[in-house]
Design an enzyme around this catalytic site. Structure first.
Site: not given
Ligand code: NAP
Length: 297
Positions: A122, A55, A99
């Site tokens: 997200d 990422k 994460q």
């Protein structure tokens, strides 16, 4: 029939190039524009470290500053929450990504819910989720994997309106929002989950024009359950042993690719299908969040 392969890797590369071009163009006009993502990682799980590295590398490639806040797995929930609140307040940060998974002593729900809606790249925050499920509401961010799947379907000009759609899996991250997005776009959606019987699974899948599988089980969908001409999107990521690989394992999806490819009109591979789209959508969500923060249309 042999299905066309939907090349997520190629589609995501195009999308990442478009994101880079847009960021370059905005920076040329607004030199103060500095989009920034902070990734929170707790512990050092090798798979999490790989995803985080990927990422951050993708951010750098398109002109987004990426910062990693890495914490020891012994960090307490309160301390982690404090860090999220600080990032919510920090105006130089436009996206915060936690994460997952987090260690068992920390509530994933509490931590991801604490990320401010505007910075929730997200798309897991309760407000973003609620907006997905309301008929007329527009979420600020859509969870990256379902958003990536919708982008792929549009890219491939797959008609959703009026179609029979099956989504396998009903998690908050993938299956649930996926089903709602497809339904909002005019699909008649059936959700398959762990309580669905084999007969039901066969009945619904073999009548589906579009099947999205997000279960996490090898060979979950085989060609004998697929209607000729269906479009198949394989979200699943599973590792199987493979002694021919240096790592000793190989990544496969939920779908038995060979038998399904004989029946479908379009199909995504694993790897190289949905996975790269998910990463590209993190960048897309971050760009949108940054533009909003700078008041850029
Ligand atoms: P999850 O939270 O474990 O959810 C799995 C879903 O599958 C649940 O809804 C579960 O039903 C259902 N399920 C489990 N066994 C089943 C069975 N035998 N028959 C029918 N349904 C069954 O997983 P997730 O986070 O949604 O992820 C799903 C898969 O996608 C995983 O392989 C994950 O690694 C992968 N993934 C890939 C990407 C990507 O970018 N490619 C991104 C995210 C996730 P219940 O609700 O009834 O328990």
């Amino acid at each position: 029939m042999t299905a066309d392969i939907i090349q997520g890797k190629v589609i995501s590369k195009e999308l990442r190039q478009n994101i880079k071009n847009e960021i370059d163009a905005i920076k040329a006009k607004n030199p103060e524009f500095k989009p920034k993502l902070v990734v929170i990682q707790v512990g050092a799980r090798p798979d999490s470290s790989t995803y985080v590295r990927m990422k951050l590398k993708s951010c750098k490639a398109v002109g987004i500053e990426g910062e990693l806040r890495k914490y020891d797995s012994t960090i307490g929930e309160e301390e982690l929450l404090k860090s999220v609140h600080e990032l919510n307040e920090d105006t130089s940060v436009h996206g915060v990504l936690v994460q997952l998974p987090l260690p068992a002593h920390i509530s994933e729900e509490k931590i991801t819910d604490a990320v401010e809606q505007a910075k929730d790249v997200d798309g897991f925050s309760p407000l973003n989720m609620a907006a997905i499920f309301k008929r007329k509401a527009q979420p600020l961010q859509i969870p990256c994997t379902p958003k990536g799947v919708m982008y792929m379907l549009d890219h491939e000009k797959v008609v959703i309106d009026g179609k029979n759609v099956v989504v396998c899996g009903r998690s908050d991250i993938v299956g649930g929002p996926m089903a709602k997005l497809l339904e909002k776009r005019g699909g008649t959606v059936t959700i398959i989950h762990s309580k669905t019987t084999e007969e039901q699974k066969k009945f619904y899948c073999s009548n589906a024009d579009i099947i999205v599988s997000a279960v996490g089980k090898v060979n979950f969908l085989r060609g004998d359950y697929v209607k000729p001409g269906a479009v198949i999107i394989d979200v699943g990521t599973n590792y199987v042993e493979d002694s021919t690989k240096k790592s000793g394992h190989r990544l496969v999806g939920d779908v038995d690719f060979e038998s399904c490819r004989e029946k479908a009109s379009k199909i995504t591979p694993v790897p190289g299908g949905v996975g790269p789209m998910t990463v590209a959508m993190v960048l897309h969500n971050l760009l949108e969040a940054s533009k909003r923060a700078y008041g850029i249309e």
